[in-house]
Scaffold this active site. Sequence first.
Site, PDB file in Angstrom:
ATOM      1  N   ARG A 134     -46.851  44.718 -48.635  1.00 21.05           N
ATOM      2  CA  ARG A 134     -46.129  43.594 -49.244  1.00 21.05           C
ATOM      3  C   ARG A 134     -46.946  42.318 -49.217  1.00 21.05           C
ATOM      4  O   ARG A 134     -46.882  41.507 -50.140  1.00 21.05           O
ATOM      5  CB  ARG A 134     -44.797  43.377 -48.522  1.00 21.05           C
ATOM      6  CG  ARG A 134     -43.801  44.449 -48.903  1.00 21.05           C
ATOM      7  CD  ARG A 134     -42.721  44.545 -47.882  1.00 21.05           C
ATOM      8  NE  ARG A 134     -41.774  43.470 -48.010  1.00 21.05           N
ATOM      9  CZ  ARG A 134     -41.077  42.978 -46.994  1.00 21.05           C
ATOM     10  NH1 ARG A 134     -41.253  43.433 -45.774  1.00 21.05           N
ATOM     11  NH2 ARG A 134     -40.215  42.037 -47.205  1.00 21.05           N
ATOM     12  N   LYS A 140     -37.145  32.225 -46.321  1.00 20.89           N
ATOM     13  CA  LYS A 140     -36.453  31.783 -47.547  1.00 20.89           C
ATOM     14  C   LYS A 140     -34.949  32.083 -47.484  1.00 20.89           C
ATOM     15  O   LYS A 140     -34.129  31.225 -47.784  1.00 20.89           O
ATOM     16  CB  LYS A 140     -37.059  32.475 -48.792  1.00 20.89           C
ATOM     17  CG  LYS A 140     -38.553  32.209 -48.963  1.00 20.89           C
ATOM     18  CD  LYS A 140     -39.129  32.890 -50.202  1.00 20.89           C
ATOM     19  CE  LYS A 140     -39.051  34.404 -50.188  1.00 20.89           C
ATOM     20  NZ  LYS A 140     -39.821  35.062 -49.102  1.00 20.89           N
ATOM     21  N   ARG A 172     -37.431  41.288 -37.659  1.00 21.69           N
ATOM     22  CA  ARG A 172     -36.231  41.042 -38.472  1.00 21.69           C
ATOM     23  C   ARG A 172     -35.263  42.224 -38.364  1.00 21.69           C
ATOM     24  O   ARG A 172     -35.669  43.378 -38.402  1.00 21.69           O
ATOM     25  CB  ARG A 172     -36.616  40.827 -39.938  1.00 21.69           C
ATOM     26  CG  ARG A 172     -35.398  40.711 -40.847  1.00 21.69           C
ATOM     27  CD  ARG A 172     -35.718  40.010 -42.156  1.00 21.69           C
ATOM     28  NE  ARG A 172     -36.667  40.709 -42.987  1.00 21.69           N
ATOM     29  CZ  ARG A 172     -37.137  40.226 -44.151  1.00 21.69           C
ATOM     30  NH1 ARG A 172     -36.742  39.034 -44.576  1.00 21.69           N
ATOM     31  NH2 ARG A 172     -38.000  40.915 -44.846  1.00 21.69           N
ATOM     32  N   ARG A 213     -41.488  36.520 -59.106  1.00 19.33           N
ATOM     33  CA  ARG A 213     -42.552  37.010 -58.235  1.00 19.33           C
ATOM     34  C   ARG A 213     -43.811  37.332 -59.028  1.00 19.33           C
ATOM     35  O   ARG A 213     -44.813  37.743 -58.438  1.00 19.33           O
ATOM     36  CB  ARG A 213     -42.086  38.291 -57.547  1.00 19.33           C
ATOM     37  CG  ARG A 213     -41.629  38.132 -56.093  1.00 19.33           C
ATOM     38  CD  ARG A 213     -41.185  39.507 -55.626  1.00 19.33           C
ATOM     39  NE  ARG A 213     -41.169  39.689 -54.202  1.00 19.33           N
ATOM     40  CZ  ARG A 213     -40.140  39.460 -53.396  1.00 19.33           C
ATOM     41  NH1 ARG A 213     -39.041  38.961 -53.867  1.00 19.33           N
ATOM     42  NH2 ARG A 213     -40.232  39.728 -52.105  1.00 19.33           N
ATOM     43  N   ARG A 239     -35.074  46.994 -41.879  1.00 19.05           N
ATOM     44  CA  ARG A 239     -35.361  47.428 -43.248  1.00 19.05           C
ATOM     45  C   ARG A 239     -36.585  48.339 -43.255  1.00 19.05           C
ATOM     46  O   ARG A 239     -37.541  48.093 -42.521  1.00 19.05           O
ATOM     47  CB  ARG A 239     -35.641  46.195 -44.129  1.00 19.05           C
ATOM     48  CG  ARG A 239     -34.387  45.459 -44.536  1.00 19.05           C
ATOM     49  CD  ARG A 239     -34.643  44.096 -45.145  1.00 19.05           C
ATOM     50  NE  ARG A 239     -35.743  44.027 -46.108  1.00 19.05           N
ATOM     51  CZ  ARG A 239     -36.066  42.921 -46.793  1.00 19.05           C
ATOM     52  NH1 ARG A 239     -35.365  41.815 -46.630  1.00 19.05           N
ATOM     53  NH2 ARG A 239     -37.068  42.915 -47.632  1.00 19.05           N
TER      54      ARG A 239
HETATM   55  P1  ADP Z   1     -38.407  39.330 -48.545  1.00 19.33           P
HETATM   56  O1  ADP Z   1     -37.119  38.664 -48.173  1.00 19.33           O
HETATM   57  O2  ADP Z   1     -39.003  40.042 -47.403  1.00 19.33           O
HETATM   58  O3  ADP Z   1     -39.341  38.402 -49.260  1.00 19.33           O
HETATM   59  P2  ADP Z   1     -36.918  40.498 -50.664  1.00 19.33           P
HETATM   60  O4  ADP Z   1     -35.642  40.818 -50.023  1.00 19.33           O
HETATM   61  O5  ADP Z   1     -37.010  39.241 -51.464  1.00 19.33           O
HETATM   62  O6  ADP Z   1     -38.048  40.500 -49.569  1.00 19.33           O
HETATM   63  O7  ADP Z   1     -37.389  41.673 -51.605  1.00 19.33           O
HETATM   64  C1  ADP Z   1     -37.380  43.020 -51.156  1.00 19.33           C
HETATM   65  C2  ADP Z   1     -37.980  43.915 -52.221  1.00 19.33           C
HETATM   66  O8  ADP Z   1     -37.197  43.855 -53.417  1.00 19.33           O
HETATM   67  C3  ADP Z   1     -39.390  43.549 -52.674  1.00 19.33           C
HETATM   68  O9  ADP Z   1     -40.394  44.056 -51.793  1.00 19.33           O
HETATM   69  C4  ADP Z   1     -39.433  44.247 -54.043  1.00 19.33           C
HETATM   70  O10 ADP Z   1     -39.562  45.651 -53.924  1.00 19.33           O
HETATM   71  C5  ADP Z   1     -38.030  43.975 -54.572  1.00 19.33           C
HETATM   72  N1  ADP Z   1     -37.968  42.701 -55.308  1.00 19.33           N
HETATM   73  C6  ADP Z   1     -37.273  41.583 -54.954  1.00 19.33           C
HETATM   74  N2  ADP Z   1     -37.438  40.603 -55.852  1.00 19.33           N
HETATM   75  C7  ADP Z   1     -38.267  41.090 -56.798  1.00 19.33           C
HETATM   76  C8  ADP Z   1     -38.846  40.550 -57.976  1.00 19.33           C
HETATM   77  N3  ADP Z   1     -38.605  39.283 -58.354  1.00 19.33           N
HETATM   78  N4  ADP Z   1     -39.670  41.347 -58.713  1.00 19.33           N
HETATM   79  C9  ADP Z   1     -39.918  42.620 -58.353  1.00 19.33           C
HETATM   80  N5  ADP Z   1     -39.426  43.188 -57.238  1.00 19.33           N
HETATM   81  C10 ADP Z   1     -38.608  42.439 -56.459  1.00 19.33           C
HETATM   82  P1  ADP Z   2     -37.540  35.743 -46.211  1.00 31.33           P
HETATM   83  O1  ADP Z   2     -36.202  35.636 -46.905  1.00 31.33           O
HETATM   84  O2  ADP Z   2     -38.502  34.678 -46.657  1.00 31.33           O
HETATM   85  O3  ADP Z   2     -38.133  37.113 -46.295  1.00 31.33           O
HETATM   86  P2  ADP Z   2     -35.984  35.594 -43.730  1.00 31.33           P
HETATM   87  O4  ADP Z   2     -35.122  34.393 -43.924  1.00 31.33           O
HETATM   88  O5  ADP Z   2     -35.360  36.922 -43.872  1.00 31.33           O
HETATM   89  O6  ADP Z   2     -37.309  35.459 -44.674  1.00 31.33           O
HETATM   90  O7  ADP Z   2     -36.664  35.452 -42.283  1.00 31.33           O
HETATM   91  C1  ADP Z   2     -37.550  36.450 -41.781  1.00 31.33           C
HETATM   92  C2  ADP Z   2     -37.314  36.628 -40.283  1.00 31.33           C
HETATM   93  O8  ADP Z   2     -37.731  35.456 -39.582  1.00 31.33           O
HETATM   94  C3  ADP Z   2     -35.854  36.860 -39.906  1.00 31.33           C
HETATM   95  O9  ADP Z   2     -35.809  37.768 -38.832  1.00 31.33           O
HETATM   96  C4  ADP Z   2     -35.361  35.468 -39.498  1.00 31.33           C
HETATM   97  O10 ADP Z   2     -34.311  35.541 -38.525  1.00 31.33           O
HETATM   98  C5  ADP Z   2     -36.621  34.844 -38.911  1.00 31.33           C
HETATM   99  N1  ADP Z   2     -36.734  33.400 -39.196  1.00 31.33           N
HETATM  100  C6  ADP Z   2     -36.394  32.778 -40.354  1.00 31.33           C
HETATM  101  N2  ADP Z   2     -36.657  31.443 -40.277  1.00 31.33           N
HETATM  102  C7  ADP Z   2     -37.191  31.248 -39.046  1.00 31.33           C
HETATM  103  C8  ADP Z   2     -37.694  30.083 -38.375  1.00 31.33           C
HETATM  104  N3  ADP Z   2     -37.698  28.874 -38.970  1.00 31.33           N
HETATM  105  N4  ADP Z   2     -38.180  30.237 -37.132  1.00 31.33           N
HETATM  106  C9  ADP Z   2     -38.205  31.457 -36.540  1.00 31.33           C
HETATM  107  N5  ADP Z   2     -37.746  32.597 -37.123  1.00 31.33           N
HETATM  108  C10 ADP Z   2     -37.244  32.490 -38.356  1.00 31.33           C
END
Ligand code: ADP
Ligand code: ADP
Length: 209
Positions: free
Chosen positions: A166, A13, A122, A88, A155
């Site tokens: 998660r 995302k 990541r 979420r 992270r």
């Molecule tokens: P990812 O990119 O791996 O999906 P995020 O960066 O979006 O993770 O979120 C990291 C953490 O921040 C989540 O595991 C949660 O602890 C917190 N968080 C983010 N967005 C929300 C939300 N909408 N509601 C509750 N907690 C959140």
């Molecule tokens: P999210 O925001 O949904 O948690 P991220 O954008 O942080 O996801 O992506 C998670 C991991 O996967 C990162 O290390 C990123 O570089 C990698 N990644 C993201 N998109 C792709 C893709 N289309 N193909 C392969 N790896 C990807």
Amino acid sequence: MNLVFLGPPGAGKGTIAALAKDYYQIPHISTGDLFRSNIKNETELGKQVKSILASGGLVPDEVTIAMVRNRLEEKDAARGFILDGFPRTIPQADALEGMAKLDAVVNFVLADEEIIKRLSGRRICKSTGRTYHVVFNPPKKEGIDDETGEPLIQRDDDKPEAIKHRLEVYAASTEPLIDYYRKKGLIVDLDASKSPEEVMRQLASLVKA
Ligand code: ADP
Ligand code: ADP
């Protein structure tokens, strides 16, 4: 254009939002990034949420909703936004209805094995939030951010115990939103297994600028 990016952690995302914000000319608002920047700056909010993020649990709805409401009131969000990581939970989605009218909810679809590979490789730059992957998107110099030259970190919540938690939290609290928004006719499904460029092409063809 008001967009929500929905999908499991690690589905790409944030990576796609970095491309889509330029394409649609709207800001990328990531609740995870907002929380992490509060933690880094040691704000009151940061202190409150630090251990929750490290464990992979969810920050309470009231706290998260208040933060998003403030952010959407900022000037740049008047033209639209990409909300990444919010809502979420169902109460968060109900609260968002009172804040803005959505154009589409983009559902990133990716199998669990692929999610785990993406999350465990990541790496991020702590100060800019820029995201890399040790195999799929490595930096030019191993372990170093391409632009700032700072060391990349993993992270805490991308370590194995937190990843498992998660994914459970996603299935229990967030996945029900797919049905919630499908019933409203807002869901656009994306095959997130392709390259970032290909996923961005799919998005552009399904959600017209
Ligand atoms: P990812 O990119 O791996 O999906 P995020 O960066 O979006 O993770 O979120 C990291 C953490 O921040 C989540 O595991 C949660 O602890 C917190 N968080 C983010 N967005 C929300 C939300 N909408 N509601 C509750 N907690 C959140
Ligand atoms: P999210 O925001 O949904 O948690 P991220 O954008 O942080 O996801 O992506 C998670 C991991 O996967 C990162 O290390 C990123 O570089 C990698 N990644 C993201 N998109 C792709 C893709 N289309 N193909 C392969 N790896 C990807």
